[in-house]
Design a protein around this motif. Structure first.
Motif, PDB file in Angstrom:
ATOM      1  N   LEU A  81       1.116  -1.069   0.191  1.00  0.00           N
ATOM      2  CA  LEU A  81      -0.079  -0.324  -0.213  1.00  0.00           C
ATOM      3  C   LEU A  81       0.347   0.591   0.129  1.00  0.00           C
ATOM      4  CD1 LEU A  81      -2.960   0.725   0.158  1.00  0.00           C
ATOM      5  CD2 LEU A  81      -2.591   1.453   2.627  1.00  0.00           C
ATOM      6  N   SER A  82       0.174   1.733  -0.695  1.00  0.00           N
ATOM      7  CA  SER A  82       1.662   3.391  -1.185  1.00  0.00           C
ATOM      8  C   SER A  82       1.068   4.338   0.488  1.00  0.00           C
ATOM      9  CB  SER A  82       0.753   4.090  -2.746  1.00  0.00           C
ATOM     10  OG  SER A  82      -0.132   4.776  -2.369  1.00  0.00           O
ATOM     11  N   PRO A  83       2.126   4.951   0.402  1.00  0.00           N
ATOM     12  CA  PRO A  83       1.400   6.046   1.910  1.00  0.00           C
ATOM     13  C   PRO A  83       0.872   6.967   1.509  1.00  0.00           C
ATOM     14  CG  PRO A  83       3.966   6.127   0.872  1.00  0.00           C
ATOM     15  CD  PRO A  83       3.643   5.508   0.073  1.00  0.00           C
ATOM     16  N   VAL A  84       0.185   7.642  -0.171  1.00  0.00           N
ATOM     17  CA  VAL A  84      -1.196   8.481   0.052  1.00  0.00           C
ATOM     18  C   VAL A  84      -2.783   7.391   0.563  1.00  0.00           C
ATOM     19  CG1 VAL A  84      -1.131   7.790  -2.608  1.00  0.00           C
ATOM     20  CG2 VAL A  84      -1.654   9.934  -1.556  1.00  0.00           C
ATOM     21  N   ALA A 143      -2.352   5.008   2.124  1.00  0.00           N
ATOM     22  CA  ALA A 143      -3.019   4.698   3.318  1.00  0.00           C
ATOM     23  C   ALA A 143      -3.411   5.718   4.363  1.00  0.00           C
ATOM     24  CB  ALA A 143      -1.450   4.038   4.150  1.00  0.00           C
ATOM     25  N   VAL A 144      -2.582   6.434   4.225  1.00  0.00           N
ATOM     26  CA  VAL A 144      -3.354   8.048   4.482  1.00  0.00           C
ATOM     27  C   VAL A 144      -4.613   8.011   5.444  1.00  0.00           C
ATOM     28  CG1 VAL A 144      -3.601  10.701   4.986  1.00  0.00           C
ATOM     29  CG2 VAL A 144      -1.321   9.412   4.855  1.00  0.00           C
ATOM     30  N   PRO A 145      -5.698   7.633   3.989  1.00  0.00           N
ATOM     31  CA  PRO A 145      -7.623   7.744   4.568  1.00  0.00           C
ATOM     32  C   PRO A 145      -7.819   6.610   5.822  1.00  0.00           C
ATOM     33  CG  PRO A 145      -6.707   7.775   2.275  1.00  0.00           C
ATOM     34  CD  PRO A 145      -5.806   8.130   3.020  1.00  0.00           C
ATOM     35  N   ARG A 146      -7.162   5.765   5.800  1.00  0.00           N
ATOM     36  CA  ARG A 146      -7.004   4.735   6.678  1.00  0.00           C
ATOM     37  C   ARG A 146      -6.740   5.143   8.148  1.00  0.00           C
ATOM     38  NH1 ARG A 146      -6.094  -1.044   3.187  1.00  0.00           N
ATOM     39  NH2 ARG A 146      -6.885   0.018   0.962  1.00  0.00           N
ATOM     40  N   ILE A 147      -6.239   5.511   8.327  1.00  0.00           N
ATOM     41  CA  ILE A 147      -5.198   6.180   9.476  1.00  0.00           C
ATOM     42  C   ILE A 147      -6.533   6.496  10.041  1.00  0.00           C
ATOM     43  CG2 ILE A 147      -3.800   7.770  11.035  1.00  0.00           C
ATOM     44  CD1 ILE A 147      -1.786   6.998   8.644  1.00  0.00           C
ATOM     45  N   ALA A 196      -4.842  13.924   1.807  1.00  0.00           N
ATOM     46  CA  ALA A 196      -5.834  13.145   1.371  1.00  0.00           C
ATOM     47  C   ALA A 196      -5.543  12.645   3.630  1.00  0.00           C
ATOM     48  CB  ALA A 196      -4.236  11.328   1.687  1.00  0.00           C
ATOM     49  N   ALA A 197      -5.011  13.023   4.069  1.00  0.00           N
ATOM     50  CA  ALA A 197      -5.520  13.230   5.570  1.00  0.00           C
ATOM     51  C   ALA A 197      -6.906  14.221   5.901  1.00  0.00           C
ATOM     52  CB  ALA A 197      -4.143  13.699   6.205  1.00  0.00           C
ATOM     53  N   GLY A 198      -7.101  14.461   4.673  1.00  0.00           N
ATOM     54  CA  GLY A 198      -8.401  15.742   4.763  1.00  0.00           C
ATOM     55  C   GLY A 198      -8.409  16.452   6.846  1.00  0.00           C
ATOM     56  N   GLU A 199      -9.147  16.500   7.087  1.00  0.00           N
ATOM     57  CA  GLU A 199      -9.563  17.198   8.510  1.00  0.00           C
ATOM     58  C   GLU A 199      -8.334  16.479   9.314  1.00  0.00           C
ATOM     59  OE1 GLU A 199     -13.673  15.253  10.033  1.00  0.00           O
ATOM     60  OE2 GLU A 199     -13.311  17.421   9.542  1.00  0.00           O
ATOM     61  N   HIS A 200      -8.179  15.204   9.449  1.00  0.00           N
ATOM     62  CA  HIS A 200      -7.247  14.650  10.483  1.00  0.00           C
ATOM     63  C   HIS A 200      -5.954  15.239   9.849  1.00  0.00           C
ATOM     64  CE1 HIS A 200     -10.840  11.994  12.237  1.00  0.00           C
ATOM     65  NE2 HIS A 200     -11.225  11.904  11.431  1.00  0.00           N
ATOM     66  N   GLY A 201      -5.279  15.327   9.207  1.00  0.00           N
ATOM     67  CA  GLY A 201      -4.400  15.689   9.022  1.00  0.00           C
ATOM     68  C   GLY A 201      -3.500  17.614   9.116  1.00  0.00           C
ATOM     69  N   GLU A 202      -2.668  17.774   9.398  1.00  0.00           N
ATOM     70  CA  GLU A 202      -1.642  19.085   9.757  1.00  0.00           C
ATOM     71  C   GLU A 202      -0.912  18.861   8.628  1.00  0.00           C
ATOM     72  OE1 GLU A 202      -0.396  21.922  13.548  1.00  0.00           O
ATOM     73  OE2 GLU A 202      -1.961  20.153  13.270  1.00  0.00           O
ATOM     74  N   LEU A 203      -0.552  19.559   7.972  1.00  0.00           N
ATOM     75  CA  LEU A 203       0.595  19.970   6.610  1.00  0.00           C
ATOM     76  C   LEU A 203       1.556  21.770   7.888  1.00  0.00           C
ATOM     77  CD1 LEU A 203       2.826  18.786   4.706  1.00  0.00           C
ATOM     78  CD2 LEU A 203       1.181  20.961   3.575  1.00  0.00           C
TER      79      LEU A 203
END
Length: 302
Positions: A229-232, A234-238, A265-272
């Motif tokens: 599974l590629s990193p991008v 994988a991200v939505p499944r976190i 890909a993380a949406g609202e659960h992610g921060e950059l």
């Protein structure tokens, strides 16, 4: 190089070192080999919050009778709380100065587990460059849980950054938060000169010889089958675990479209966080950034 579901920790020999000087609060540092689900021995170091020792001075010894839990592992007297599990980049290991520097900063925020991925340092096996390494991280996280820690934050750099993403996706709920630093978004990227050199190192027999004798990294000769599974992907499944993506704007390996893809890909659960002037991975991460990551981990892990 196929990838099984993230693995468990089999019996390992560890001992609490009450005689180690200056150990406070969380017990004592320990060094042991953990056993992954596919049978690889992973060199791992546990250090309680507040103090970090030279792991070379923490000796492997047989656990004392009566000191093991049901899994056969020794359990020190540690306060339950936050632990940061650090996943280094390709060609790193638990004893590298930059990994020790990261651990030293993170020890201000909680306990720290560092380890060497397969094929790196004192660990067994051969590197699969991000595929089966998810089992190595799973063993380290399981060890942290067995030591009594209720809040686990994984922090990965470069290859380790891709591994923490896949681990959290495969073992949903196993960690409270994830930090991915200088990670690729997609596999087989060759758009920069450093990545072209890395592909030569991994795919050519002469490159693997350089890896073994020049970089102290033993690389598996087999290609991925199946491709993990590629990193991008994988991200939505976190979710719902919060994700922090950190990337330097001077990263010579992966341009900024990689972290932006991960954050999207993380949406609202992610921060950059795009860090001005920062290069690649743990070698380039300045101490103020590491402290900010520690603050973020404490805030997000509860």
């Amino acid at each position: 190089m196929g990838t099984d579901a993230a693995g468990h920790v089999a019996r390992s020999t560890i001992r609490p070192y009450s005689e180690t000087p200056n150990v406070t609060r969380g017990g004592a540092p320990m060094r042991t080999f953990l056993r992954t689900a596919d049978g690889v021995a992973i060199d791992s170091v546990y250090e309680p919050g507040g103090v970090v020792h030279d792991p070379g001075n923490v000796v492997y010894e047989q656990a004392e009778e009566g000191s093991r839990n049901g899994s056969g592992n020794a359990v020190p007297s540690v306060s339950q709380g936050l632990v940061l599990v650090v996943a280094h980049g390709f060609t790193g290991d638990a004893d590298r100065p930059h990994v020790r520097r990261v651990a030293q900063v993170f020890a201000r925020y909680g306990a720290v587990v560092t380890f060497s991925f397969r094929g790196h340092g004192r660990s067994g096996g051969r590197s699969t460059v991000g595929d089966r390494e998810v089992l190595d991280l799973a063993a380290a996280v399981a060890w942290a849980r067995e030591l009594g820690h209720t809040r686990v934050v994984t922090v990965g750099f470069s290859m380790g950054g891709s591994v923490v993403l896949r681990h959290a996706a495969l073992d949903t709920g196993d960690v409270e938060a994830v930090v991915s630093v200088s990670a690729p978004a997609r596999w087989f990227y060759r758009g920069t000169a450093p990545m072209r050199r890395l592909h030569w190192l991994v795919t050519r027999p002469s490159g693997r010889l350089v890896g073994r004798y020049g970089l102290r990294t033993r690389i598996h000769h087999r290609q991925w089958d199946p491709v993990p599974l590629s990193p991008v992907e994988a991200v939505p499944r976190i979710t719902p675990a919060p994700l922090l993506v950190v990337h330097g704007d001077q990263d010579a390996y992966f341009p900024l479209d990689h972290p932006r893809m991960l954050a999207d890909a993380a949406g609202e659960h992610g921060e950059l966080w795009v860090e001005p002037g920062m290069g690649h991975a743990e070698n380039a991460a300045p101490e103020p950034l590491l402290r900010r990551i520690g603050d973020w981990a404490v805030a997000r892990a509860g």
